[in-house]
Write a protein that holds these residues in place. Structure first.
Motif, PDB file in Angstrom:
ATOM      1  N   THR A 141       9.650  30.573  40.717  1.00 42.32           N
ATOM      2  CA  THR A 141      10.371  31.280  41.781  1.00 42.32           C
ATOM      3  C   THR A 141      12.096  31.321  41.356  1.00 42.32           C
ATOM      4  O   THR A 141      12.493  30.261  40.694  1.00 42.32           O
ATOM      5  N   ILE A 142      12.658  32.276  41.793  1.00 40.93           N
ATOM      6  CA  ILE A 142      14.077  32.325  41.539  1.00 40.93           C
ATOM      7  C   ILE A 142      14.783  31.679  42.443  1.00 40.93           C
ATOM      8  O   ILE A 142      14.831  31.873  43.657  1.00 40.93           O
ATOM      9  N   THR A 143      15.748  30.852  41.949  1.00 43.45           N
ATOM     10  CA  THR A 143      16.769  30.107  42.607  1.00 43.45           C
ATOM     11  C   THR A 143      18.233  30.621  42.385  1.00 43.45           C
ATOM     12  O   THR A 143      18.585  30.749  41.308  1.00 43.45           O
ATOM     13  N   VAL A 144      18.966  31.061  43.437  1.00 41.00           N
ATOM     14  CA  VAL A 144      20.324  31.497  43.267  1.00 41.00           C
ATOM     15  C   VAL A 144      21.427  30.444  43.583  1.00 41.00           C
ATOM     16  O   VAL A 144      21.186  29.401  44.366  1.00 41.00           O
ATOM     17  N   ASP A 145      22.684  30.851  43.191  1.00 38.27           N
ATOM     18  CA  ASP A 145      23.628  29.690  43.638  1.00 38.27           C
ATOM     19  C   ASP A 145      23.932  29.807  44.975  1.00 38.27           C
ATOM     20  O   ASP A 145      23.525  30.698  45.616  1.00 38.27           O
ATOM     21  N   THR A 146      24.330  28.672  45.383  1.00 40.52           N
ATOM     22  CA  THR A 146      24.791  28.571  46.946  1.00 40.52           C
ATOM     23  C   THR A 146      25.739  29.705  47.445  1.00 40.52           C
ATOM     24  O   THR A 146      26.651  30.019  46.977  1.00 40.52           O
ATOM     25  N   GLY A 147      25.346  30.149  48.620  1.00 38.03           N
ATOM     26  CA  GLY A 147      26.227  31.316  49.172  1.00 38.03           C
ATOM     27  C   GLY A 147      25.867  32.666  48.710  1.00 38.03           C
ATOM     28  O   GLY A 147      26.701  33.622  49.291  1.00 38.03           O
ATOM     29  N   ILE A 148      25.061  33.099  47.859  1.00 42.61           N
ATOM     30  CA  ILE A 148      24.677  34.154  47.317  1.00 42.61           C
ATOM     31  C   ILE A 148      24.021  34.887  48.255  1.00 42.61           C
ATOM     32  O   ILE A 148      22.905  34.428  48.685  1.00 42.61           O
ATOM     33  N   LYS A 149      24.257  36.103  48.894  1.00 43.69           N
ATOM     34  CA  LYS A 149      23.612  37.185  49.568  1.00 43.69           C
ATOM     35  C   LYS A 149      22.397  37.751  48.925  1.00 43.69           C
ATOM     36  O   LYS A 149      22.569  38.425  47.740  1.00 43.69           O
ATOM     37  N   VAL A 150      21.167  37.660  49.515  1.00 45.87           N
ATOM     38  CA  VAL A 150      20.077  38.482  48.796  1.00 45.87           C
ATOM     39  C   VAL A 150      19.816  39.510  49.637  1.00 45.87           C
ATOM     40  O   VAL A 150      19.564  39.328  50.900  1.00 45.87           O
ATOM     41  N   PHE A 189      26.076  48.048  41.539  1.00 48.80           N
ATOM     42  CA  PHE A 189      25.255  46.836  42.294  1.00 48.80           C
ATOM     43  C   PHE A 189      26.152  46.250  43.543  1.00 48.80           C
ATOM     44  O   PHE A 189      27.303  45.877  43.103  1.00 48.80           O
ATOM     45  N   SER A 190      25.863  46.423  44.652  1.00 49.02           N
ATOM     46  CA  SER A 190      26.570  46.084  45.965  1.00 49.02           C
ATOM     47  C   SER A 190      26.138  44.510  45.996  1.00 49.02           C
ATOM     48  O   SER A 190      27.011  43.906  46.920  1.00 49.02           O
ATOM     49  N   ALA A 191      25.269  43.928  45.273  1.00 48.50           N
ATOM     50  CA  ALA A 191      24.807  42.525  45.865  1.00 48.50           C
ATOM     51  C   ALA A 191      24.618  41.922  44.282  1.00 48.50           C
ATOM     52  O   ALA A 191      24.308  42.570  43.393  1.00 48.50           O
ATOM     53  N   SER A 192      24.509  40.819  44.377  1.00 45.08           N
ATOM     54  CA  SER A 192      24.262  39.895  43.263  1.00 45.08           C
ATOM     55  C   SER A 192      22.756  39.489  43.186  1.00 45.08           C
ATOM     56  O   SER A 192      22.222  39.123  41.877  1.00 45.08           O
ATOM     57  N   ALA A 193      21.781  39.620  44.162  1.00 42.09           N
ATOM     58  CA  ALA A 193      20.429  39.375  44.398  1.00 42.09           C
ATOM     59  C   ALA A 193      19.790  40.038  44.982  1.00 42.09           C
ATOM     60  O   ALA A 193      20.386  40.482  46.203  1.00 42.09           O
ATOM     61  N   TYR A 194      18.397  40.718  44.745  1.00 43.14           N
ATOM     62  CA  TYR A 194      17.686  41.556  45.509  1.00 43.14           C
ATOM     63  C   TYR A 194      16.419  41.114  45.679  1.00 43.14           C
ATOM     64  O   TYR A 194      15.628  40.840  44.543  1.00 43.14           O
ATOM     65  N   LYS A 195      15.755  41.288  46.695  1.00 42.58           N
ATOM     66  CA  LYS A 195      14.208  40.928  46.772  1.00 42.58           C
ATOM     67  C   LYS A 195      13.466  42.038  47.321  1.00 42.58           C
ATOM     68  O   LYS A 195      14.096  43.206  47.660  1.00 42.58           O
ATOM     69  N   MET A 196      12.406  42.059  47.046  1.00 40.87           N
ATOM     70  CA  MET A 196      11.531  43.268  47.432  1.00 40.87           C
ATOM     71  C   MET A 196      10.059  42.769  47.548  1.00 40.87           C
ATOM     72  O   MET A 196       9.644  41.725  47.226  1.00 40.87           O
ATOM     73  N   ASN A 197       9.286  43.466  48.559  1.00 39.44           N
ATOM     74  CA  ASN A 197       7.782  42.992  48.524  1.00 39.44           C
ATOM     75  C   ASN A 197       7.000  43.361  47.488  1.00 39.44           C
ATOM     76  O   ASN A 197       7.267  44.256  46.760  1.00 39.44           O
TER      77      ASN A 197
END
Length: 259
Positions: free
Chosen positions: A148-157, A101-109
């Motif tokens: 809704t999902i909330t991620v920590d500050t500074g996390i790239k989605v 996994f290249s990121a800690s969070a992912y979104k999709m349509n």
């Protein structure tokens, strides 16, 4: 290789749970179902398809989904509703990320299937959702029933290609019943958070929703069902605020913020 837990909450979802699980079986290292004591065949179907079953009384959408995360054995989690499924493109996108996994969070349509038709115009599409994440940096939040999902500050989605397919309603009658239920839940949640409103908001909000959904976001391109969705969702917004006003009158108390 990255390990992935798929987490699903359920209550009487025998119509949907098989499709949901089937869409993730090749990706998941485990499938967790947190069930609210279904009275149909939901648990039987899920267990036969290899899911790990946990049960507890429904605690609200946000609380229930956060509880479900606790049962996951892996840090990376894909969270789905039982009436959702991954399309082939999204499944491929996740499979490419999973080895490392290249990121800690992912979104999709997310794309709604309404009365048998996929809706690709208006406020229901593309409706991006953050559903794949490292549970150490994310949690469910929001006002029930709109979690809704909330991620920590500074996390790239990172945005992934493909859609979550949302089999939301098979009939218009189901949509009306769903909105009646959800508007009651939303009004109660807002009231308990100290939110207050007025009749101006109750009329202005649905009017703006209709203009935005049907005209500005081209809901009319979905034909008859585009019209039905715009009308019924506008009605939902009116119901939500009208019910909140009723609660304010039934239980007068210190005024909170206007919502």
């Amino acid at each position: 290789m990255g390990l992935l837990s798929v987490v699903i909450i359920t209550f009487n979802e025998e119509r949907n749970i098989g499709r949901c699980i089937e869409s993730v079986r090749e990706l998941a290292d485990e499938i967790i179902v947190l069930d609210s004591f279904s009275t149909d065949n939901t648990v039987k179907i899920a267990r036969e398809m290899g899911a790990i079953i946990h049960q507890q009384a429904f605690a609200g959408y946000v609380a229930q989904k956060n509880k479900a995360l606790e049962f996951a054995s892996n840090d990376f989690v894909l969270s789905l509703d039982a009436d959702e499924a991954l399309d082939d493109v999204l499944r491929h996108s996740i499979a490419k990320e999973k080895p490392n996994f290249s990121a800690s969070a992912y979104k999709m349509n997310r794309c709604a299937n309404y009365c048998g038709k996929f809706i690709r115009h208006g406020s229901w599409y593309p409706e991006p959702k953050l559903r794949l994440f490292d549970r150490r940096i994310a949690r469910w939040d929001g006002v029930d029933p709109h979690d809704t999902i909330t991620v920590d500050t500074g996390i790239k989605v990172v945005h992934l290609k493909g859609d979550i397919l949302h089999y939301i309603c098979k009939t218009i009658g189901e949509h009306v019943k769903r909105n009646d239920n959800f508007s009651s839940i939303a009004a109660r949640s807002l009231y308990e958070r100290g939110k207050r409103t007025n009749w101006l908001k109750a009329f202005a909000s649905p009017a703006w929703f209709f203009i935005n959904d049907y005209l500005l976001r081209a809901g009319f391109l979905s034909g008859y069902y585009g019209w039905v969705i715009a009308v019924n969702q506008s009605r939902y917004h009116f119901q939500k605020y009208a019910k909140l006003i009723k609660l304010q009158r039934m239980h007068p108390g210190p005024a909170g913020s206007q919502h």
